[in-house]
Design an enzyme around this catalytic site. Structure first.
Site, PDB file in Angstrom:
ATOM      1  N   ASN A  48       4.832   4.776  25.581  1.00  0.00           N
ATOM      2  CA  ASN A  48       4.688   3.343  24.957  1.00  0.00           C
ATOM      3  C   ASN A  48       5.306   3.367  23.625  1.00  0.00           C
ATOM      4  O   ASN A  48       6.165   2.117  23.364  1.00  0.00           O
ATOM      5  CB  ASN A  48       3.453   2.845  24.934  1.00  0.00           C
ATOM      6  CG  ASN A  48       2.336   3.653  23.912  1.00  0.00           C
ATOM      7  OD1 ASN A  48       2.196   4.961  24.644  1.00  0.00           O
ATOM      8  ND2 ASN A  48       1.908   3.267  22.759  1.00  0.00           N
ATOM      9  N   HIS A  92       1.552   4.825  28.489  1.00  0.00           N
ATOM     10  CA  HIS A  92       1.045   3.905  29.451  1.00  0.00           C
ATOM     11  C   HIS A  92       1.271   4.147  30.629  1.00  0.00           C
ATOM     12  O   HIS A  92       2.282   4.579  31.180  1.00  0.00           O
ATOM     13  CB  HIS A  92       1.523   2.409  28.999  1.00  0.00           C
ATOM     14  CG  HIS A  92       1.155   1.993  27.551  1.00  0.00           C
ATOM     15  ND1 HIS A  92       0.201   2.509  26.571  1.00  0.00           N
ATOM     16  CD2 HIS A  92       1.558   0.699  27.031  1.00  0.00           C
ATOM     17  CE1 HIS A  92       0.150   1.589  25.696  1.00  0.00           C
ATOM     18  NE2 HIS A  92       0.740   0.758  25.810  1.00  0.00           N
ATOM     19  N   ARG A 150       9.398 -13.672  20.968  1.00  0.00           N
ATOM     20  CA  ARG A 150       9.740 -13.308  22.496  1.00  0.00           C
ATOM     21  C   ARG A 150       9.846 -14.397  23.391  1.00  0.00           C
ATOM     22  O   ARG A 150      10.961 -14.560  24.263  1.00  0.00           O
ATOM     23  CB  ARG A 150       8.854 -12.230  23.055  1.00  0.00           C
ATOM     24  CG  ARG A 150       8.751 -11.161  22.283  1.00  0.00           C
ATOM     25  CD  ARG A 150       7.545  -9.870  23.051  1.00  0.00           C
ATOM     26  NE  ARG A 150       7.528  -8.937  22.345  1.00  0.00           N
ATOM     27  CZ  ARG A 150       6.387  -7.986  22.254  1.00  0.00           C
ATOM     28  NH1 ARG A 150       5.389  -8.707  22.676  1.00  0.00           N
ATOM     29  NH2 ARG A 150       6.411  -7.143  21.864  1.00  0.00           N
ATOM     30  N   CYS A 164       5.489  -3.409  25.327  1.00  0.00           N
ATOM     31  CA  CYS A 164       5.493  -2.033  25.962  1.00  0.00           C
ATOM     32  C   CYS A 164       5.316  -2.151  27.391  1.00  0.00           C
ATOM     33  O   CYS A 164       6.075  -1.341  28.179  1.00  0.00           O
ATOM     34  CB  CYS A 164       4.631  -1.140  25.369  1.00  0.00           C
ATOM     35  SG  CYS A 164       2.913  -1.646  24.797  1.00  0.00           S
ATOM     36  N   ARG A 189       0.879  -1.237  -0.040  1.00  0.00           N
ATOM     37  CA  ARG A 189      -0.190   0.176   0.136  1.00  0.00           C
ATOM     38  C   ARG A 189       0.980   1.472  -0.063  1.00  0.00           C
ATOM     39  O   ARG A 189       0.463   2.439  -0.334  1.00  0.00           O
ATOM     40  CB  ARG A 189      -0.901   0.180   1.361  1.00  0.00           C
ATOM     41  CG  ARG A 189      -2.150  -0.879   1.379  1.00  0.00           C
ATOM     42  CD  ARG A 189      -2.698  -0.847   2.617  1.00  0.00           C
ATOM     43  NE  ARG A 189      -2.122  -1.199   3.787  1.00  0.00           N
ATOM     44  CZ  ARG A 189      -2.168  -2.191   4.177  1.00  0.00           C
ATOM     45  NH1 ARG A 189      -2.640  -3.409   3.736  1.00  0.00           N
ATOM     46  NH2 ARG A 189      -1.284  -2.835   5.449  1.00  0.00           N
ATOM     47  N   SER A 190       1.944   1.091   0.782  1.00  0.00           N
ATOM     48  CA  SER A 190       2.849   2.368   0.899  1.00  0.00           C
ATOM     49  C   SER A 190       3.921   2.755  -0.226  1.00  0.00           C
ATOM     50  O   SER A 190       4.518   3.634  -0.153  1.00  0.00           O
ATOM     51  CB  SER A 190       3.335   2.326   2.223  1.00  0.00           C
ATOM     52  OG  SER A 190       2.467   2.260   3.337  1.00  0.00           O
ATOM     53  N   ARG A 219      -7.456  -0.915  28.157  1.00  0.00           N
ATOM     54  CA  ARG A 219      -7.199   0.164  27.317  1.00  0.00           C
ATOM     55  C   ARG A 219      -7.934   1.587  27.747  1.00  0.00           C
ATOM     56  O   ARG A 219      -8.924   1.344  28.084  1.00  0.00           O
ATOM     57  CB  ARG A 219      -7.803  -0.195  25.827  1.00  0.00           C
ATOM     58  CG  ARG A 219      -7.410   0.767  24.819  1.00  0.00           C
ATOM     59  CD  ARG A 219      -5.945   0.580  24.324  1.00  0.00           C
ATOM     60  NE  ARG A 219      -5.609  -0.614  23.749  1.00  0.00           N
ATOM     61  CZ  ARG A 219      -4.262  -0.916  23.651  1.00  0.00           C
ATOM     62  NH1 ARG A 219      -3.238  -0.042  23.957  1.00  0.00           N
ATOM     63  NH2 ARG A 219      -3.850  -2.070  23.042  1.00  0.00           N
TER      64      ARG A 219
END
Ligand code: A2P
Length: 337
Positions: free
Chosen positions: A315, A242, A100, A129, A40-41, A235
């Protein structure tokens, strides 16, 4: 000084854009910068160090000439392209959840466990984060008093979800103020003027993946499986930064003033804790900063060795781009790149 050909995968995204800023601010030794994003970019331009650079589509061949690649384009892109980058000789610092918990992949917060970088095999994972800002504060306290248990609740900004979530909060906020109906698209419910106890997917335990990330990643980064951790990830309608309410129980008694003194010495941590002057960390003040801010440090009188803390960080910076660039800087100074 050695200069590197650097790729940023997800260069148009919330983390990728911050990455470019941090690389410039830190004067990171970039020889050439290759911004990569989705099809797209392709063909769009962005400016890095005053120079206009064309965005290319991320594909395996894009990494042929790359020494270092920062990935911030989501788990699927990391899973498919990070091994391709490594195959072509690049070292990858990956911001996604893809690798991770892989035992062969170091999961690193440079102030906490830089030694883990020594055994890297091409991919280094940047932690979640919420985990990063929490361990920045837990580690120095743990070293002094051994933390037995952590209860954490998060208040997480929409920028953690990406550019589209930032746009959604903006749009919904103005729609609500204008009395217009809102149509949630990124989140399952309206996020403006609301609070959602739901980040990432739920599993059969009733916890979300975000909550499990905080549990599992903390054990790996701190190399300690004995710390009991429970998390509630929420959230909130904040753009950047955060916040976390953290309750800890320690083996040795830690008075608030001792904890304050330890944290004041901790690298990358700033104590903002003067309740009489209404001074405590705020996301609006942490936004745009690389440090982790801690305040409201006070005794938990409901237990013998308990403390409560309030921890805030940007964050997109310490929680993502800045930590990733710190990892790369450390790889360079330790001759691991
Ligand atoms: P694009 O802008 O071309 O969609 P955010 O976290 O802010 O939502 O940003 C996600 C980033 O990941 C963007 O830069 C986005 O590029 C990029 N991205 C999404 N899907 C892909 C993909 N399949 N390959 C490469 N980059 C991707």
């Amino acid at each position: 000084m050695k200069t590197l050909n650097v790729a940023v995968v997800g260069a148009t995204g919330a983390v990728g854009q911050t990455m470019l800023k941090v690389l410039e601010e830190r004067n990171f030794p970039v020889a050439t910068l290759l911004p990569l994003a989705s099809a797209r970019s392709k063909g769009q331009n962005l400016v890095f160090r005053g120079e206009t650079t064309a965005i290319e589509e991320a594909c395996p061949e894009a990494f042929s000439d790359i020494d270092l690649a920062f990935f911030s384009a989501g788990t699927d892109t990391s899973l498919s392209l990070a091994p391709e980058a490594v195959k072509r000789g690049a070292v990858v610092v990956d911001n996604s959840n893809a690798f991770r918990m892989n035992p062969d992949v170091p999961l690193v917060v440079p102030e906490v466990n830089p030694e883990a970088l020594r055994t890297h095999q091409g991919i280094i994972a940047n932690p979640n984060c919420s985990t990063i800002q929490m361990v920045m504060v837990l580690k120095p306290l743990h070293d002094r008093a051994r933390i037995k248990r952590v209860v954490v609740s998060t208040y997480q900004a929409v920028s953690g979800t990406g550019q589209e979530a930032i746009a959604e909060l903006r749009t919904q906020s103005s729609q609500i103020l204008l009395g217009q109906p809102v149509k949630p698209e990124i989140y399952p419910y309206q996020i403006a003027f609301n609070v959602l106890p739901h980040i990432d997917v739920f599993d059969e335990t009733g916890y979300t993946l975000e909550e499990w990330k905080m549990v599992r990643e903390t054990a790996k980064i701190m190399s300690d499986e004995t710390i009991a951790i429970t998390a509630t990830a929420v959230r909130v309608p904040v753009m950047y930064g955060h916040s976390e309410a953290i309750n800890i129980e320690t083996e040795k008694k830690l008075l608030p003033e001792e904890a304050r003194a330890i944290l004041a010495q901790a690298p990358g941590v700033v104590v903002v804790d003067d309740p009489r002057e209404n001074k405590y960390p705020l996301p609006t003040q942490a936004a745009g900063r690389n440090e982790v801010f801690v305040g409201r440090i006070r005794e938990d009188f409901s237990t013998r060795n308990g403390l409560n803390l309030w921890v805030v960080a940007d964050n997109l910076r310490k929680g993502a781009a800045y930590n990733a660039v710190q990892i790369a800087e450390r790889l360079l100074t330790d001759g691991l790149l």
